[in-house]
Write an enzyme that holds these catalytic residues in place. Sequence first.
Site, short mmCIF file in Angstrom:
data_model
loop_
_atom_site.label_atom_id
_atom_site.label_comp_id
_atom_site.label_asym_id
_atom_site.label_seq_id
_atom_site.Cartn_x
_atom_site.Cartn_y
_atom_site.Cartn_z
N THR A 1 0.83 -1.21 0.00
CA THR A 1 0.00 0.00 0.00
C THR A 1 0.87 1.25 0.00
O THR A 1 0.39 2.32 -0.34
CB THR A 1 -0.91 0.01 1.24
OG1 THR A 1 -0.11 -0.33 2.37
CG2 THR A 1 -2.03 -1.01 1.12
N ASP A 2 2.16 1.12 0.38
CA ASP A 2 2.97 2.35 0.54
C ASP A 2 3.19 3.08 -0.77
O ASP A 2 2.99 4.29 -0.86
CB ASP A 2 4.28 2.08 1.31
CG ASP A 2 5.21 1.03 0.71
OD1 ASP A 2 4.84 0.37 -0.30
OD2 ASP A 2 6.33 0.88 1.23
N LEU B 1 11.82 -8.99 6.57
CA LEU B 1 11.92 -8.17 7.78
C LEU B 1 12.80 -6.94 7.54
O LEU B 1 13.26 -6.28 8.46
CB LEU B 1 12.45 -8.99 8.96
CG LEU B 1 11.59 -10.19 9.35
CD1 LEU B 1 12.20 -10.94 10.53
CD2 LEU B 1 10.16 -9.79 9.69
N GLU C 1 17.78 2.83 -2.48
CA GLU C 1 17.31 1.49 -2.86
C GLU C 1 16.63 1.50 -4.22
O GLU C 1 16.85 0.61 -5.05
CB GLU C 1 16.37 0.93 -1.79
CG GLU C 1 15.87 -0.44 -2.16
CD GLU C 1 15.70 -1.40 -1.00
OE1 GLU C 1 16.06 -1.06 0.13
OE2 GLU C 1 15.21 -2.51 -1.25
N ASP D 1 9.80 0.76 4.75
CA ASP D 1 10.86 0.10 5.50
C ASP D 1 11.85 1.11 6.07
O ASP D 1 12.25 1.03 7.24
CB ASP D 1 11.60 -0.91 4.61
CG ASP D 1 10.63 -1.91 3.99
OD1 ASP D 1 9.47 -1.97 4.43
OD2 ASP D 1 11.04 -2.61 3.05
N TYR E 1 7.71 -7.52 -8.02
CA TYR E 1 7.38 -6.26 -7.34
C TYR E 1 7.15 -5.16 -8.39
O TYR E 1 6.16 -4.44 -8.36
CB TYR E 1 8.54 -5.87 -6.42
CG TYR E 1 8.24 -4.78 -5.42
CD1 TYR E 1 7.89 -5.08 -4.11
CD2 TYR E 1 8.32 -3.44 -5.77
CE1 TYR E 1 7.63 -4.09 -3.18
CE2 TYR E 1 8.06 -2.43 -4.85
CZ TYR E 1 7.72 -2.76 -3.55
OH TYR E 1 7.46 -1.76 -2.65
C1 GLA Z 1 8.97 -4.20 0.48
C2 GLA Z 1 9.15 -2.73 0.12
C3 GLA Z 1 8.18 -1.84 0.89
C4 GLA Z 1 6.74 -2.35 0.75
C5 GLA Z 1 6.68 -3.84 1.06
C6 GLA Z 1 5.32 -4.43 0.80
O1 GLA Z 1 9.34 -4.40 1.81
O2 GLA Z 1 10.47 -2.30 0.39
O3 GLA Z 1 8.28 -0.50 0.42
O4 GLA Z 1 6.21 -2.05 -0.51
O5 GLA Z 1 7.61 -4.58 0.30
O6 GLA Z 1 4.38 -3.90 1.68
#
Ligand code: GLA
Length: 385
Positions: free
Chosen positions: A38-39, A128, A161, A173, A222
């Site tokens: 969702t970010d 994580l 990143e 993250d 992704y």
């Molecule tokens: C990875 C990405 C985050 C987010 C998650 C899924 O961790 O780095 O920005 O999109 O996947 O919620």
Amino acid sequence: MAFVPGEIVERFRKQFQSAETPLVYRAPGRVNLIGEHTDYNLGFVFPIALDMACYVAIAPASHGQLRVYSHDFDKESSLPVADIATVKPTRQWSDYIFGVAQELTKEGFSIPPGDMYVVSEVPVGSGLSSSAALEISAAVALLGGRAFPKIELAKLGQRAESQFVGMPCGIMDQYAAVFGHAGAALKIDCRSLGHEYVELPSNVRIIAANSLVKHELGTSAYRERVAECRQAVAALREIDPKIESLRDVALDFFERVQDSVPLVPRRRARHVISDTQRVVDLATAARARDLPEMGRLFVASHRSMQYDYEISCAEIDFLVDAAIQIPGVYGSRMTGGGFGGCTVNLVAPEAVDTFRQQLRAAYHERYQKTPAFYDCKPAEGAGLL
Ligand code: GLA
């Protein structure tokens, strides 16, 4: 593990044959409780920063290089500081550090020659967020106390990143690694970039279970999901041109108009829109200490990732399905980017031992692998030790 500064200082000195006393910085991993993918759609996320962290010991040196050593990969890499601004990625772990260094130079910070010893407790490829822990610990170490707004630090880590390492991630993250808070989860609004702390009920434990499946397919899948969400936005804009991201789409509106969105982007959008709503609902349930409702939201979120966003895998589904059969488990879902990594489980304190034993046995019987468990206690964000 659980590192104490003295140990890292000794390892630093041995590795670099140095008599310097380095400063030691840390940045935590995170476990996301709800709101997945969702970010980058500018919705909400709900992570906690972990006490598992990445540590960077840093001291100045006179060799003109930025020299970095990773304890976990047992690899050393150096770069003349004069080349930081122009260095290109090499697809190695050091990209995370050199990418951060490059972003800092773009912000006008000079990076003096130095040695960095890096050691992490956050398991790689487990969902994580070991990479954000590395980026943010490297960034605070390279800043060395120079003033830089916290939100800019999170954004800089994300840029390193997405632009240097090449993983088009959202902000969650790095944000969690910077703003993490002991005793509370972070409800982050990825549009305004503001957050509120939400205390979690004290009569529940948050346990991550590692499937040991590494999300190797992760980056390309992704990227695909990011593109499919854009396709959904494009289709929805035909109906309402004010829509700029999936954050702008309410669930009831979406349900009325969803047939105008092509099938795959429609399912992706349904996940994102409903999971953003589940973040709001989980925060409400947490404040009301309503554990059954929190558990229900966890499982609903998992099913949404499993069937609509299609980012789960057989091993993770097995861990979720087995966990929710165990008495005292309120809910279970995959956490992080997907295609493996960890599940996160809400477990009654008195049921934790049985939960671990039963899940370990079931997973071993099915996959001949022994999952690792992590007790997730909210911890502070990045800083000097
Ligand atoms: C990875 C990405 C985050 C987010 C998650 C899924 O961790 O780095 O920005 O999109 O996947 O919620």
